[in-house]
Design an enzyme around this catalytic site. Sequence first.
Site, PDB file in Angstrom:
ATOM      1  N   TYR A 434     -10.635  -0.539  -0.233  1.00 35.22           N
ATOM      2  CA  TYR A 434     -10.179  -1.940  -0.150  1.00 35.22           C
ATOM      3  C   TYR A 434      -9.004  -2.225  -1.093  1.00 35.22           C
ATOM      4  O   TYR A 434      -8.600  -1.364  -1.847  1.00 35.22           O
ATOM      5  CB  TYR A 434     -11.320  -2.937  -0.294  1.00 35.22           C
ATOM      6  CG  TYR A 434     -12.187  -2.934  -1.542  1.00 35.22           C
ATOM      7  CD1 TYR A 434     -11.776  -2.412  -2.744  1.00 35.22           C
ATOM      8  CD2 TYR A 434     -13.458  -3.503  -1.483  1.00 35.22           C
ATOM      9  CE1 TYR A 434     -12.590  -2.462  -3.865  1.00 35.22           C
ATOM     10  CE2 TYR A 434     -14.278  -3.560  -2.599  1.00 35.22           C
ATOM     11  CZ  TYR A 434     -13.840  -3.036  -3.780  1.00 35.22           C
ATOM     12  OH  TYR A 434     -14.636  -3.084  -4.880  1.00 35.22           O
ATOM     13  N   GLU A 435      -8.504  -3.445  -0.960  1.00 35.14           N
ATOM     14  CA  GLU A 435      -7.299  -3.855  -1.715  1.00 35.14           C
ATOM     15  C   GLU A 435      -6.124  -2.908  -1.408  1.00 35.14           C
ATOM     16  O   GLU A 435      -5.373  -2.513  -2.306  1.00 35.14           O
ATOM     17  CB  GLU A 435      -7.620  -3.890  -3.211  1.00 35.14           C
ATOM     18  CG  GLU A 435      -6.661  -4.682  -4.094  1.00 35.14           C
ATOM     19  CD  GLU A 435      -6.389  -6.099  -3.623  1.00 35.14           C
ATOM     20  OE1 GLU A 435      -7.352  -6.849  -3.396  1.00 35.14           O
ATOM     21  OE2 GLU A 435      -5.198  -6.443  -3.482  1.00 35.14           O
ATOM     22  N   GLY A 436      -6.002  -2.556  -0.115  1.00 32.40           N
ATOM     23  CA  GLY A 436      -4.981  -1.604   0.322  1.00 32.40           C
ATOM     24  C   GLY A 436      -5.522  -0.203   0.178  1.00 32.40           C
ATOM     25  O   GLY A 436      -5.634   0.310  -0.952  1.00 32.40           O
ATOM     26  N   GLN A 441      -1.363   2.752  -0.564  1.00 33.41           N
ATOM     27  CA  GLN A 441      -0.779   2.731  -1.925  1.00 33.41           C
ATOM     28  C   GLN A 441       0.311   3.790  -2.034  1.00 33.41           C
ATOM     29  O   GLN A 441       1.388   3.541  -2.596  1.00 33.41           O
ATOM     30  CB  GLN A 441      -1.861   3.012  -2.991  1.00 33.41           C
ATOM     31  CG  GLN A 441      -3.030   2.050  -2.997  1.00 33.41           C
ATOM     32  CD  GLN A 441      -2.604   0.609  -3.216  1.00 33.41           C
ATOM     33  OE1 GLN A 441      -1.689   0.331  -3.976  1.00 33.41           O
ATOM     34  NE2 GLN A 441      -3.260  -0.305  -2.545  1.00 33.41           N
TER      35      GLN A 441
END
Length: 592
Positions: A434-436, A441
Site C-alpha cells: 500500500y501507499e504505492g 516506488q
Amino acid sequence: MPIYNAPLNDLGFVLHEVLKVQDSALPGYEDLTADFTSAVLEEAGKLARDVFAPLNEVGDRQGCVLENGVVRTPEGFKAAFDTLREGGWTGLDCDPDYGGQGMPHVLSTAVGELSVASNMAFNMYAGLTHGAYSAIHAHASDALKAKFLPKMVTCEWTGTMNLTEPHCGTDLGLLRTRAEPQDDGSYKITGQKIFISAGDHDMADNVIHLVLAKIPGGPEGVKGISLFIVPKIMVGDDGALGAANSLSVGKLEEKMGIHGNATCVMNYDGATGYLCGDAHKGLRAMFTMMNEARLGVGLQGLGQAVVAYQNAAAYAQDRLQGRAVTGAENPDGPADPLIVHPDIRRMLLDQKAFVEGARAFALWGATMLDDYKSTGSKDADGMLSLLIPVIKGYLTDKGFDSAVKAQQVFGGHGYIEEQGMSQFVRDARIAMIYEGANGIQALDLVGRKLASDGGKHAMAFFEMVKDFLKDNAADAELKEQFLDPLKAGSKDLQAAMMYFMQAGMKDPNAALAGSNDFMHMFGHVALGLMWARMAIAAKAALDAGTGDAAFYKAKLATGRYFMARILPETQLNLARIMSGAAPVMDLPAEAF
Ligand SMILES: Cc1cc2nc3c(=O)[nH]c(=O)nc-3n(C[C@H](O)[C@H](O)[C@H](O)COP(=O)(O)OP(=O)(O)OC[C@H]3O[C@@H](n4cnc5c(N)ncnc54)[C@H](O)[C@@H]3O)c2cc1C
C-alpha cells in the site's frame, strides 16, 4: 509472548551523536536536547512495551468484526486508544493552532518507530488520522480546518484515506466515484471504495473520510480528480455531532496480516462531502503529503524488522542446538546456543545491520521534512522527494526480508503462531503494497525523481557523498573499512544512472526493467552513508572514552559487516541493470 524493548540507546545515538539534532539551527530543534528527547522516548517506550505490545497478538487473533454496520475492534484496543489520546501523543508534531504540540518530525518519527514496532495494526488508526490531518491542514479552507482539525489532532475523531476502487488502485485516472455539486456549496458523493484502512471502528466519536472523486464535467483522467472531506457523522457549525451521513461499511476484508486494523469496503450513497483544496487538483493535494505518508510506511517496514530481530536475537542466545564447529562453547550443557553458528550469525547480522542503518536513514529523512516545513527549503524538499521512494520501497522490502530471516532463526518454531514470528512476517508484508506498491516506488524514482529539476537533486546526493568521503579521508582505518566500500557503491549507483540516461533515452523499457534494482542499490548506498556516519560517531566516542565502549564497538562491528557483506550487492544490481530491457521484455506475453 514475543518481547519488545524500545531501542532507546540506538535512537539517542542517531539523534544526538550522528545527526546532532541538538546543534541544528532548524526552528524547533532548540528543544531537542538529549535530556528532553530521552525523557519523551522513555515514556513512548513504556507505552509501546506495556500498552501496545501486549495487544499485538490479541489484535492478530481476534481481528475486527462488523456488527450491525459498525466495526468492533479487538479487546483492549479502546482502552489503549484512550491512553494514547490522554497522553497527548497523537498531536506531537501537529500545529499548535489546532491543539498540537508543534514538535519536529524527527522526534515524532522516533516515537513512530516505537509505535509501529510494538503494534502496527493498532497504531494505524492514529497514523491514518495524521495523514488525513496533514491533507486538510495543507489544503482545506480555514472554516473546514477549524471544524475538523482540533478533534483530529486529539484523535477524538479519526481519519481515513479513500483512493482505491475495485477496478483502480495504481491507475487512479480510472476512478469512478462521483461528486455532484449542491446549492449550499457541498457535494453529494456516490461510489464504492475498497481496502480502506481504519474505515470504521468503535474507538472514536466520528470518522473523517478523505475521498477522491470526480466532479462531473471535469477533465478526463487524473486531472479531473478532486479531494473531499466526508464525515461519518455530520458536524454542525457549532461543532456538535448531528445525523449520520449517507455512507456505510459494506464489508470487512479478510486478510493476511494487520488483523487488528479494519480494512473496509466503504459505500458512499449521496454522502455529504466538502471540497478540500481546489476542484480537479485532488491528486496534487494528496501528493503534497505523500512524502510524510511514505516515510510513515517505510517506518512500518523498519518497525516490524526491529521487533522480529529482537526476538530472533534473544532466541539465538537461548536455544541449544548442535555444537560450535571450533569446539563446544557450552561444554556443561547438552549443546551450544544457536548464536555460535556462523549461518545464524549471518542472519542476525543482516537484520541488525539493516535495522540500525534504516533507523538512521529514516530519521535523516525526517530532518529534511522538518527543514522543508519550517524554512521552505526547496533543496531539502527536492532531496527528500528523491529519497522517499527509496525510504518507502527499500525499507519495506528489506523490512519484510529481515522479518523472514528472524523467523528462520526460530526454525519450525518460527512458523508456528505461538512464538509470534509469523505475525511479524504477515504484518510486514502489506507495507510493500500500500501507499504505492514498491514497483511504483521504483518507477517513481527512475521515471520522475532522478530527472526532476534537471537531475539537480540526484547530483546533489552524489556531491554530498563525494564531499563526505573527502572530508573524512584522513583516518586510514575508516577509509579502508567504511569509505572505500561506500565510494565503490556510490560509483555503481552513478554508473546505473548514466546507463539510464543513455539507454533509457532510446528505449524506456531499458530503464524500467532495472528500476527495482536501482531502488535497492540506492538503499544500499544510503545505508552505507549512514553506516559511515555512525562509524565516525562511534569512533569519536571511543576516542573520547565517553559512554559505553561495548555499545560503540558493536556499532563498528555491525557497520563493518554492512560494508563487507551487504553494500557490495550494488555490483549485482548494476550487472542486472546493464543487461537492459531484452532479458525482461523478449518473452512474448502469450509465452508466460
Ligand atoms: C490491507 C490493505 C490496506 C489498504 N489501505 C488502503 C487505504 O487506506 N486507502 C486506500 O485508498 N487504499 C488502500 N489500500 C489499497 C492499496 O493502496 C492498493 O492495493 C495498491 O495501491 C495497489 O493497487 P491494486 O491493488 O489495485 O493493484 P494494481 O494497481 O492492480 O497493481 C498490481 C501490480 O501491478 C503493478 N503495477 C501497476 N501499474 C504498473 C505500472 N504502470 N508499471 C509497473 N507496475 C505496475 C503494481 O506495482 C502491483 O504490483 C490498501 C490495501 C490493502 C491490501
